[in-house]
Scaffold this motif. Structure first.
Motif, short mmCIF file in Angstrom:
data_model
loop_
_atom_site.label_atom_id
_atom_site.label_comp_id
_atom_site.label_asym_id
_atom_site.label_seq_id
_atom_site.Cartn_x
_atom_site.Cartn_y
_atom_site.Cartn_z
N UNK A 42 112.04 7.21 -95.23
CA UNK A 42 112.73 8.42 -95.66
C UNK A 42 111.77 9.39 -96.34
N UNK A 43 112.07 10.65 -96.26
CA UNK A 43 111.31 11.71 -96.92
C UNK A 43 111.41 11.52 -98.44
N UNK A 44 110.27 11.72 -99.13
CA UNK A 44 110.26 11.60 -100.60
C UNK A 44 110.18 12.96 -101.29
N UNK A 45 110.17 14.02 -100.49
CA UNK A 45 110.17 15.36 -101.06
C UNK A 45 108.85 15.82 -101.62
N UNK A 46 107.74 15.29 -101.13
CA UNK A 46 106.43 15.66 -101.69
C UNK A 46 105.94 17.02 -101.21
N UNK A 47 106.50 17.53 -100.15
CA UNK A 47 106.20 18.84 -99.58
C UNK A 47 104.82 18.94 -98.91
N UNK A 48 104.15 17.81 -98.68
CA UNK A 48 102.84 17.85 -98.01
C UNK A 48 102.97 18.48 -96.63
N UNK A 49 104.02 18.15 -95.90
CA UNK A 49 104.21 18.71 -94.56
C UNK A 49 104.42 20.22 -94.61
N UNK A 50 105.17 20.67 -95.59
CA UNK A 50 105.45 22.10 -95.73
C UNK A 50 104.18 22.88 -96.06
N UNK A 51 103.40 22.37 -97.00
CA UNK A 51 102.21 23.10 -97.42
C UNK A 51 101.09 23.07 -96.38
N UNK A 52 101.06 22.03 -95.54
CA UNK A 52 99.98 21.90 -94.56
C UNK A 52 100.32 22.46 -93.19
N UNK A 53 101.57 22.74 -92.91
CA UNK A 53 101.96 23.28 -91.60
C UNK A 53 101.51 24.74 -91.49
#
Length: 69
Positions: A42-53
């Motif tokens: 499950x997603x942990x809400x770290x936002x790594x995907x959001x900031x790196x996309x």
């Protein structure tokens, strides 16, 4: 707290960066897939995907209830 990532498909190029940077394996990018898919965790809400996309193709939001298994 539960989190959920969502793909904005018309912005996604299928580059797989989001899957590469997800520390919790909530996003996977199988070779045969055109777009990222939910991973084994499950997603942990770290936002790594959001900031790196580079295409702003991922959104992450907090859920009010735990996702169904």
């Amino acid at each position: 707290m539960a989190w959920e990532w969502r793909l904005i498909q018309n912005e996604c190029t299928g580059c797989g960066i989001c899957a590469d940077v997800c520390p919790h394996e909530a996003i996977s990018m199988p070779r045969e897939a055109a777009y990222p898919e939910p991973g084994p965790s499950f997603c942990i809400g770290c936002m790594a995907c959001v900031t790196q996309c580079p295409f702003d193709a991922i959104e992450v939001k907090q859920l009010t209830a735990l996702p169904a298994e």
